[in-house]
Design an enzyme around this catalytic site. Sequence first.
Site, PDB file in Angstrom:
ATOM      1  N   LYS A   9       9.130   4.907  20.365  1.00 50.34           N
ATOM      2  CA  LYS A   9       9.476   3.488  20.533  1.00 50.34           C
ATOM      3  C   LYS A   9       9.980   3.230  21.959  1.00 50.34           C
ATOM      4  O   LYS A   9      10.285   4.176  22.698  1.00 50.34           O
ATOM      5  CB  LYS A   9      10.520   3.114  19.489  1.00 50.34           C
ATOM      6  CG  LYS A   9       9.999   3.158  18.043  1.00 50.34           C
ATOM      7  CD  LYS A   9      11.090   2.706  17.081  1.00 50.34           C
ATOM      8  CE  LYS A   9      10.609   2.668  15.650  1.00 50.34           C
ATOM      9  NZ  LYS A   9      11.662   2.132  14.746  1.00 50.34           N
ATOM     10  N   TYR A  49       4.434  -4.390  11.533  1.00 53.33           N
ATOM     11  CA  TYR A  49       5.659  -4.482  10.734  1.00 53.33           C
ATOM     12  C   TYR A  49       5.590  -5.585   9.675  1.00 53.33           C
ATOM     13  O   TYR A  49       6.624  -6.069   9.224  1.00 53.33           O
ATOM     14  CB  TYR A  49       6.865  -4.700  11.655  1.00 53.33           C
ATOM     15  CG  TYR A  49       7.337  -3.434  12.353  1.00 53.33           C
ATOM     16  CD1 TYR A  49       7.658  -2.281  11.623  1.00 53.33           C
ATOM     17  CD2 TYR A  49       7.491  -3.388  13.738  1.00 53.33           C
ATOM     18  CE1 TYR A  49       8.096  -1.126  12.256  1.00 53.33           C
ATOM     19  CE2 TYR A  49       7.928  -2.232  14.378  1.00 53.33           C
ATOM     20  CZ  TYR A  49       8.235  -1.105  13.628  1.00 53.33           C
ATOM     21  OH  TYR A  49       8.687   0.041  14.252  1.00 53.33           O
ATOM     22  N   PHE A  57      16.196  -8.738  10.046  1.00 58.16           N
ATOM     23  CA  PHE A  57      16.031  -7.990  11.298  1.00 58.16           C
ATOM     24  C   PHE A  57      14.619  -8.082  11.884  1.00 58.16           C
ATOM     25  O   PHE A  57      14.337  -7.502  12.922  1.00 58.16           O
ATOM     26  CB  PHE A  57      16.439  -6.520  11.109  1.00 58.16           C
ATOM     27  CG  PHE A  57      15.639  -5.766  10.074  1.00 58.16           C
ATOM     28  CD1 PHE A  57      14.427  -5.167  10.397  1.00 58.16           C
ATOM     29  CD2 PHE A  57      16.106  -5.648   8.764  1.00 58.16           C
ATOM     30  CE1 PHE A  57      13.693  -4.462   9.450  1.00 58.16           C
ATOM     31  CE2 PHE A  57      15.369  -4.943   7.807  1.00 58.16           C
ATOM     32  CZ  PHE A  57      14.157  -4.359   8.151  1.00 58.16           C
ATOM     33  N   THR A  91      15.817   6.751   8.492  1.00 55.69           N
ATOM     34  CA  THR A  91      15.756   5.526   9.303  1.00 55.69           C
ATOM     35  C   THR A  91      17.083   5.253  10.006  1.00 55.69           C
ATOM     36  O   THR A  91      17.110   4.902  11.184  1.00 55.69           O
ATOM     37  CB  THR A  91      15.413   4.321   8.386  1.00 55.69           C
ATOM     38  OG1 THR A  91      14.234   4.640   7.638  1.00 55.69           O
ATOM     39  CG2 THR A  91      15.191   3.055   9.196  1.00 55.69           C
ATOM     40  N   ARG A 102      15.883  11.762  14.979  1.00 62.03           N
ATOM     41  CA  ARG A 102      16.811  10.619  14.959  1.00 62.03           C
ATOM     42  C   ARG A 102      18.269  11.066  14.962  1.00 62.03           C
ATOM     43  O   ARG A 102      19.116  10.414  15.578  1.00 62.03           O
ATOM     44  CB  ARG A 102      16.497   9.727  13.767  1.00 62.03           C
ATOM     45  CG  ARG A 102      15.246   8.867  14.015  1.00 62.03           C
ATOM     46  CD  ARG A 102      14.757   8.233  12.744  1.00 62.03           C
ATOM     47  NE  ARG A 102      13.763   7.186  12.977  1.00 62.03           N
ATOM     48  CZ  ARG A 102      13.054   6.618  12.008  1.00 62.03           C
ATOM     49  NH1 ARG A 102      13.233   6.995  10.752  1.00 62.03           N
ATOM     50  NH2 ARG A 102      12.175   5.670  12.287  1.00 62.03           N
ATOM     51  N   ASN A 112      15.845   3.449  17.066  1.00 59.47           N
ATOM     52  CA  ASN A 112      15.886   4.798  16.493  1.00 59.47           C
ATOM     53  C   ASN A 112      14.733   5.699  16.966  1.00 59.47           C
ATOM     54  O   ASN A 112      14.286   6.594  16.265  1.00 59.47           O
ATOM     55  CB  ASN A 112      15.991   4.737  14.968  1.00 59.47           C
ATOM     56  CG  ASN A 112      14.833   4.005  14.335  1.00 59.47           C
ATOM     57  OD1 ASN A 112      13.882   3.624  15.016  1.00 59.47           O
ATOM     58  ND2 ASN A 112      14.891   3.802  13.030  1.00 59.47           N
ATOM     59  N   HIS A 115       8.734   6.110  15.445  1.00 61.30           N
ATOM     60  CA  HIS A 115       8.135   5.583  14.214  1.00 61.30           C
ATOM     61  C   HIS A 115       7.172   6.615  13.653  1.00 61.30           C
ATOM     62  O   HIS A 115       6.460   7.275  14.405  1.00 61.30           O
ATOM     63  CB  HIS A 115       7.351   4.291  14.494  1.00 61.30           C
ATOM     64  CG  HIS A 115       6.481   3.883  13.333  1.00 61.30           C
ATOM     65  ND1 HIS A 115       6.971   3.156  12.270  1.00 61.30           N
ATOM     66  CD2 HIS A 115       5.189   4.166  13.030  1.00 61.30           C
ATOM     67  CE1 HIS A 115       5.991   3.001  11.378  1.00 61.30           C
ATOM     68  NE2 HIS A 115       4.909   3.600  11.814  1.00 61.30           N
ATOM     69  N   GLU A 126      -2.147   1.939   9.909  1.00 63.45           N
ATOM     70  CA  GLU A 126      -1.530   1.900  11.241  1.00 63.45           C
ATOM     71  C   GLU A 126      -2.428   2.549  12.299  1.00 63.45           C
ATOM     72  O   GLU A 126      -2.521   2.038  13.425  1.00 63.45           O
ATOM     73  CB  GLU A 126      -0.147   2.575  11.187  1.00 63.45           C
ATOM     74  CG  GLU A 126       0.818   1.767  10.320  1.00 63.45           C
ATOM     75  CD  GLU A 126       2.135   2.479  10.022  1.00 63.45           C
ATOM     76  OE1 GLU A 126       2.331   3.638  10.458  1.00 63.45           O
ATOM     77  OE2 GLU A 126       2.979   1.850   9.340  1.00 63.45           O
TER      78      GLU A 126
HETATM   79  P1  IDP Z   1      11.137   3.676   9.103  1.00 57.66           P
HETATM   80  O1  IDP Z   1      10.941   3.358  10.565  1.00 57.66           O
HETATM   81  O2  IDP Z   1      12.050   4.862   8.912  1.00 57.66           O
HETATM   82  O3  IDP Z   1       9.856   3.772   8.331  1.00 57.66           O
HETATM   83  P2  IDP Z   1      11.509   1.059   7.855  1.00 57.66           P
HETATM   84  O4  IDP Z   1      12.415   0.777   6.685  1.00 57.66           O
HETATM   85  O5  IDP Z   1      10.045   0.990   7.639  1.00 57.66           O
HETATM   86  O6  IDP Z   1      11.955   2.465   8.456  1.00 57.66           O
HETATM   87  O7  IDP Z   1      11.920   0.025   8.982  1.00 57.66           O
HETATM   88  C1  IDP Z   1      11.152  -0.087  10.151  1.00 57.66           C
HETATM   89  C2  IDP Z   1      12.070  -0.179  11.328  1.00 57.66           C
HETATM   90  O8  IDP Z   1      12.790  -1.398  11.250  1.00 57.66           O
HETATM   91  C3  IDP Z   1      13.122   0.912  11.424  1.00 57.66           C
HETATM   92  O9  IDP Z   1      12.671   2.080  12.039  1.00 57.66           O
HETATM   93  C4  IDP Z   1      14.206   0.231  12.230  1.00 57.66           C
HETATM   94  O10 IDP Z   1      13.930   0.328  13.625  1.00 57.66           O
HETATM   95  C5  IDP Z   1      14.075  -1.216  11.800  1.00 57.66           C
HETATM   96  N1  IDP Z   1      15.082  -1.521  10.774  1.00 57.66           N
HETATM   97  C6  IDP Z   1      15.057  -1.180   9.462  1.00 57.66           C
HETATM   98  N2  IDP Z   1      16.145  -1.622   8.822  1.00 57.66           N
HETATM   99  C7  IDP Z   1      16.873  -2.267   9.760  1.00 57.66           C
HETATM  100  C8  IDP Z   1      18.128  -2.964   9.705  1.00 57.66           C
HETATM  101  O11 IDP Z   1      18.782  -3.070   8.676  1.00 57.66           O
HETATM  102  N3  IDP Z   1      18.545  -3.500  10.896  1.00 57.66           N
HETATM  103  C9  IDP Z   1      17.847  -3.398  12.060  1.00 57.66           C
HETATM  104  N4  IDP Z   1      16.671  -2.744  12.130  1.00 57.66           N
HETATM  105  C10 IDP Z   1      16.190  -2.192  10.997  1.00 57.66           C
END
Ligand code: IDP
Length: 138
Positions: A9, A49, A57, A91, A102, A112, A115, A126
Site C-alpha cells: 500500500k 474495495y 471508513f 487487519t 503488519r 497497514n 493488502h 482482484e
Molecule cells: P484486509 O485488508 O485485512 O483484508 P478488510 O476488512 O478487507 O481487511 O479491510 C480492507 C482495508 O480497509 C484494511 O486493510 C484497512 O486498511 C481498511 N480498514 C478496515 N477496517 C477499518 C476501520 O475500521 N478503519 C479504518 N480502516 C479500516
Amino acid sequence: MERTYIMVKPDGVRRGLTGEIISRIERKGFKIVAMKKMLISQQTAETHYGEHKGKPFFEGLVRFITSGPVVAMVVEGPQAVSEMRRLMGATRPWEAAPGTIRADYATTVDENVIHGSDSPESAAREIGIFFKPEEIIG
Ligand code: IDP
C-alpha cells in the site's frame, strides 16, 4: 498451485518497505508471477474495495489507497491466499501475530502496509482488476 493478489500500500511504498516485503514473499518460497508500481485511479479503488462501500471508513480508505504509488503483485504457490494472509497478519496490526508483516511494520488499521486477497474468489477478481493476462508470467 494457487494465485493471490498482493499489494504494497502507499504507506509501505513511501516508507521504503517494498524490498522487505518482496524479500519475505520470496524467502517463503512463493513466486512473484507479475509485479508493477502504479497509481490507482479513484474508480479502480472504489471497485477494488467495493465490499466496503457505505462503511464509515470507505472514503478515507479510497483517499489513502490513491494517495501515492502502490506495488501490485500476483503471488503464486501452494495455498497462496491463506498463507499470504498468515504472513501479513491480522487487519488490525495490534491483533497481528508477532513476526507478521503488519505486526512488524504497522501501527494503525487505516495504514497497514499490505493488502492480500481474502479468498481464491477475491484473488481471481482482484487479479483481473489490476493485471492483464499477458502481464502474468508464470
Ligand atoms: P484486509 O485488508 O485485512 O483484508 P478488510 O476488512 O478487507 O481487511 O479491510 C480492507 C482495508 O480497509 C484494511 O486493510 C484497512 O486498511 C481498511 N480498514 C478496515 N477496517 C477499518 C476501520 O475500521 N478503519 C479504518 N480502516 C479500516
